[in-house]
Design a protein around this motif. Structure first.
Motif, short mmCIF file in Angstrom:
data_model
loop_
_atom_site.label_atom_id
_atom_site.label_comp_id
_atom_site.label_asym_id
_atom_site.label_seq_id
_atom_site.Cartn_x
_atom_site.Cartn_y
_atom_site.Cartn_z
N ALA A 176 39.33 36.31 73.72
CA ALA A 176 39.18 36.06 75.16
C ALA A 176 40.29 36.75 75.94
O ALA A 176 40.04 37.35 77.00
CB ALA A 176 39.17 34.55 75.44
N LYS A 177 41.53 36.71 75.44
CA LYS A 177 42.64 37.41 76.09
C LYS A 177 42.37 38.91 76.13
O LYS A 177 42.60 39.57 77.14
CB LYS A 177 43.95 37.11 75.37
CG LYS A 177 44.48 35.73 75.61
CD LYS A 177 45.74 35.49 74.78
CE LYS A 177 46.15 34.04 74.82
NZ LYS A 177 47.25 33.76 73.90
N SER A 178 41.89 39.44 75.03
CA SER A 178 41.60 40.87 74.96
C SER A 178 40.52 41.27 75.96
O SER A 178 40.65 42.27 76.67
CB SER A 178 41.18 41.23 73.53
OG SER A 178 40.79 42.58 73.46
N ILE A 179 39.46 40.49 76.04
CA ILE A 179 38.36 40.77 76.96
C ILE A 179 38.85 40.75 78.41
O ILE A 179 38.48 41.59 79.22
CB ILE A 179 37.22 39.73 76.77
CG1 ILE A 179 36.47 40.04 75.48
CG2 ILE A 179 36.26 39.73 77.96
CD1 ILE A 179 35.48 38.96 75.07
N SER A 180 39.72 39.79 78.72
CA SER A 180 40.18 39.62 80.11
C SER A 180 41.37 40.52 80.46
O SER A 180 41.68 40.69 81.63
CB SER A 180 40.59 38.17 80.36
OG SER A 180 41.77 37.88 79.63
N GLY A 181 42.03 41.06 79.44
CA GLY A 181 43.21 41.88 79.68
C GLY A 181 44.44 41.06 80.01
O GLY A 181 45.42 41.58 80.54
N ARG A 182 44.41 39.78 79.71
CA ARG A 182 45.53 38.88 80.03
C ARG A 182 46.30 38.49 78.78
O ARG A 182 45.75 38.47 77.68
CB ARG A 182 45.02 37.61 80.71
CG ARG A 182 44.32 37.85 82.04
CD ARG A 182 43.83 36.54 82.63
NE ARG A 182 44.94 35.66 82.93
CZ ARG A 182 45.57 35.62 84.11
NH1 ARG A 182 45.22 36.43 85.07
NH2 ARG A 182 46.56 34.76 84.31
N SER A 183 47.57 38.12 78.97
CA SER A 183 48.36 37.60 77.85
C SER A 183 48.26 36.08 77.76
O SER A 183 48.56 35.49 76.73
CB SER A 183 49.82 38.02 77.99
OG SER A 183 50.36 37.48 79.19
N ASN A 184 47.84 35.43 78.87
CA ASN A 184 47.60 33.99 78.86
C ASN A 184 46.68 33.65 80.04
O ASN A 184 46.37 34.52 80.85
CB ASN A 184 48.92 33.20 78.94
CG ASN A 184 49.61 33.38 80.27
OD1 ASN A 184 49.09 33.00 81.31
ND2 ASN A 184 50.81 33.96 80.24
N PHE A 185 46.27 32.41 80.08
CA PHE A 185 45.33 31.96 81.12
C PHE A 185 45.93 30.87 82.00
O PHE A 185 45.21 30.02 82.53
CB PHE A 185 44.03 31.48 80.49
CG PHE A 185 43.22 32.58 79.88
CD1 PHE A 185 42.39 33.37 80.66
CD2 PHE A 185 43.31 32.86 78.52
CE1 PHE A 185 41.65 34.40 80.11
CE2 PHE A 185 42.57 33.89 77.96
CZ PHE A 185 41.74 34.66 78.75
#
Length: 183
Positions: free
Chosen positions: A33-42
């Protein structure tokens, strides 16, 4: 496909109560999910967390977008069929999980989004949303976009249906409802 294999593995792990495997798989899904969103956290991004988890599982909800946490239940279309073959089934209110389990004859249930009217102990109408990976034998296996009891975001959290309902009803201003992505 790899997400099908992943989903099958998680369902198998939950079915067999292999908690160590469930924990490992939740971490893998969170990382995808982090990879898909380009984020390191949510952090402060519960909606993006749920949306990215659904995408990691190749579940493209109808409509295929995301909202503030409080809006998920109201905006997802009941009875809609996703492009990957899931039907969105909606269950309303505080007893939504009991209704969902009963509607499925007490069998294991996977891939559920639950929406709440408020943020944690707040008057904010932004609300909250989370993803339930499974409900099995009265236990809810879910993850959230924040640390919980010292565990990092994306970790497996297990509560009974009653504990889940009580905790979220009292801390999030109630429960709007649940949407089950059923195949």
């Amino acid at each position: 496909s790899s997400s099908f294999a992943y989903t099958s593995f998680v369902e198998s792990a939950v079915a067999n109560h292999l908690v160590s495997q469930i924990i490992a798989e939740f971490v893998i899904l969170s990382n995808i999910a982090k990879s898909i969103s380009g984020r390191s956290n949510f952090a402060h991004q519960c909606s993006l967390y749920v949306y990215s988890q659904l995408r990691a599982l190749k579940i493209y909800q109808v409509p295929d977008t995301y909202w503030n946490g409080s809006g998920w239940y109201y905006n997802l279309r009941s009875g809609a069929k996703t492009s990957t073959g899931y039907t969105q089934k909606k269950y309303s209110g505080k007893t939504c999980l009991k209704k969902l389990v009963n509607a499925n004859g007490g069998k294991d249930v996977y891939n559920v989004v639950v929406s709440f009217p408020k943020s944690y102990r707040s008057s904010s109408s932004v609300g909250h949303v989370l993803f339930i990976h499974a409900i099995k034998n009265g236990k809810v296996y879910y993850s959230d976009n924040y640390r919980y009891n010292g565990k990092p975001e994306g970790s497996v959290i297990i509560k009974s249906v009653n504990e889940f309902t009580s905790y979220f009803s009292s801390n999030y201003g109630g429960i709007n409802g649940a949407v089950h992505f059923k195949k």
